[in-house]
Design an enzyme around this catalytic site. Structure first.
Site, short mmCIF file in Angstrom:
data_model
loop_
_atom_site.label_atom_id
_atom_site.label_comp_id
_atom_site.label_asym_id
_atom_site.label_seq_id
_atom_site.Cartn_x
_atom_site.Cartn_y
_atom_site.Cartn_z
N CYS A 135 0.83 -1.20 0.00
CA CYS A 135 0.00 0.00 0.00
C CYS A 135 0.87 1.26 0.00
O CYS A 135 1.37 1.68 1.05
CB CYS A 135 -0.93 0.00 1.21
SG CYS A 135 -1.96 1.47 1.30
N CYS A 138 -0.41 4.11 2.12
CA CYS A 138 -0.23 3.96 3.57
C CYS A 138 1.23 4.18 3.97
O CYS A 138 1.51 4.81 4.98
CB CYS A 138 -0.60 2.55 4.04
SG CYS A 138 -2.03 1.83 3.27
N ASP A 139 2.15 3.63 3.21
CA ASP A 139 3.53 3.51 3.71
C ASP A 139 4.58 4.31 2.93
O ASP A 139 5.73 4.37 3.36
CB ASP A 139 3.94 2.03 3.72
CG ASP A 139 3.04 1.21 4.64
OD1 ASP A 139 2.59 1.76 5.65
OD2 ASP A 139 2.79 0.04 4.34
#
Ligand code: NAP
Length: 311
Positions: A135, A138-139
């Site tokens: 992701c 997200c990261d």
């Protein structure tokens, strides 16, 4: 003993299922949550979540999930470890097969999510959350100024690679073939971006360095020449697709060509009383907040459905 009939069963314990559990719990419907193969869903595999509103400093995915779960329990949600292998939606109440057990329910919320595809390497598994991620949204932020690899040749990989250029000093896109599944426009955007470099006909054989508990590089092999080498990177992002967890409904509920459940008006499946929310029905947004949003909608629809049907 009379067979128990639940008002509502929720399949899945990621953020959509847990939000549905909070809402149906508060509506006094005593939801039963079946936790599925990946309890807590994709959030339970991430580290810091910085884009879920209400957490200005961010919150770790597993903690966010734990909080939602406690909140659902406070309103009477019951949790059971189990995975639905079969669902009979032709008769009412519906019958779900969970291991050796069958569960009957008047309404069903399918929040079984989608699982990211992984390469299947032991070193990859060991480093999930430590530089291996599926992701970028997200990261990606954690790798500002670093060199990053993205795996895949479809639109997801192009999208991840383009998104990651915001943070990375260099993005290497690694694809196992010469030709791409990605749409022309996305491929062109990635190809012409100064920070993105392409490696085709190339596969990852190992993610380094498990002992150090961080990604330091990838052992690669060119499938045409057989050449093997190590590419130093600080992160590997998988963009090789997701699998919606909807096999229990094959032939019963309508899906698109890739197996995502089709819904109308956000959460309605083709069967009254059966609602789908979160990633199992969403190939587009796939965010924690959107999954929670549709989980809430599904719960409100269940309440309405049960009320209209005399509960
Ligand atoms: P996809 O189109 O199925 O592409 C998956 C890619 O990963 C393929 O290039 C495939 O390689 C590769 N792959 C699969 N398994 C692999 C493995 N084990 N090792 C190495 N490579 C592997 O999946 P997607 O990119 O997630 O897209 C899914 C759908 O969503 C598509 O219809 C896409 O257009 C859509 N989508 C659209 C957007 C957008 O428009 N913004 C963004 C994301 C997704 P091969 O080609 O060799 O099979």
């Amino acid at each position: 003993m009379a067979e128990e009939i639940r008002d509502v069963v929720i399949m899945g314990s990621g953020c959509s299922g847990l939000t549905a559990a909070i809402y149906t719990g508060r509506a006094n419907l005593k939801p039963l949550v079946l936790e599925g193969h990946e309890p807590g869903g994709q959030l339970s595999m991430t580290t810091l979540v910085e884009n879920f509103p209400g957490w200005p400093e961010g919150i770790h995915g597993p903690e966010l999930i734990e909080n939602m779960r406690k909140q659902a329990e406070r309103f009477g949600a019951e949790f059971r470890i189990g995975h639905v292998s079969k669902a009979d939606l032709a008769q009412r109440p519906f019958t779900l097969t969970v291991g050796q057990e069958t569960i009957k329910t008047r309404a069903l919320i399918i929040a079984s999510g989608a699982s990211a595809r992984w390469l299947g390497l032991p070193s990859e598994k060991a480093l999930i959350g430590h530089g291996v991620s599926s992701c970028a949204t997200c990261d990606g932020f954690f790798f500002s100024g670093k060199e990053i690899a993205v795996i895949g040749g479809g639109d997801s990989a192009m999208e991840e690679a383009l998104f990651l250029t915001r943070f990375a000093s260099r993005v290497t896109l690694i694809h196992r073939r010469e030709s791409f599944r990605a749409s022309k426009i996305m491929l062109e955007r990635a190809r012409t971006h100064g920070k993105i470099h392409f490696l085709t006909n190339t596969v990852v054989e190992e993610v380094l360095d498990v002992a150090a508990k961080e990604v330091t590089g990838l052992k690669l092999r060119n499938l045409v020449t057989g050449r093997q080498w190590t590419l130093p990177v600080s992160a590997m992002f998988l963009g090789i697709g997701h699998e919606p967890n909807a096999t229990a409904f094959a032939g019963t509920l309508e899906t698109d060509d890739d197996g995502y459940l089709k819904v109308r008006d956000w959460v309605h499946t083709g069967v009254a009383g059966v609602y789908a929310c979160g990633d199992v029905a969403d190939r587009r947004y796939r965010q924690a907040i959107t999954a929670s949003g549709t989980g809430c909608m599904a719960a409100i629809e269940v309440e309405k459905f049960l009320e209209e049907n005399g509960r």
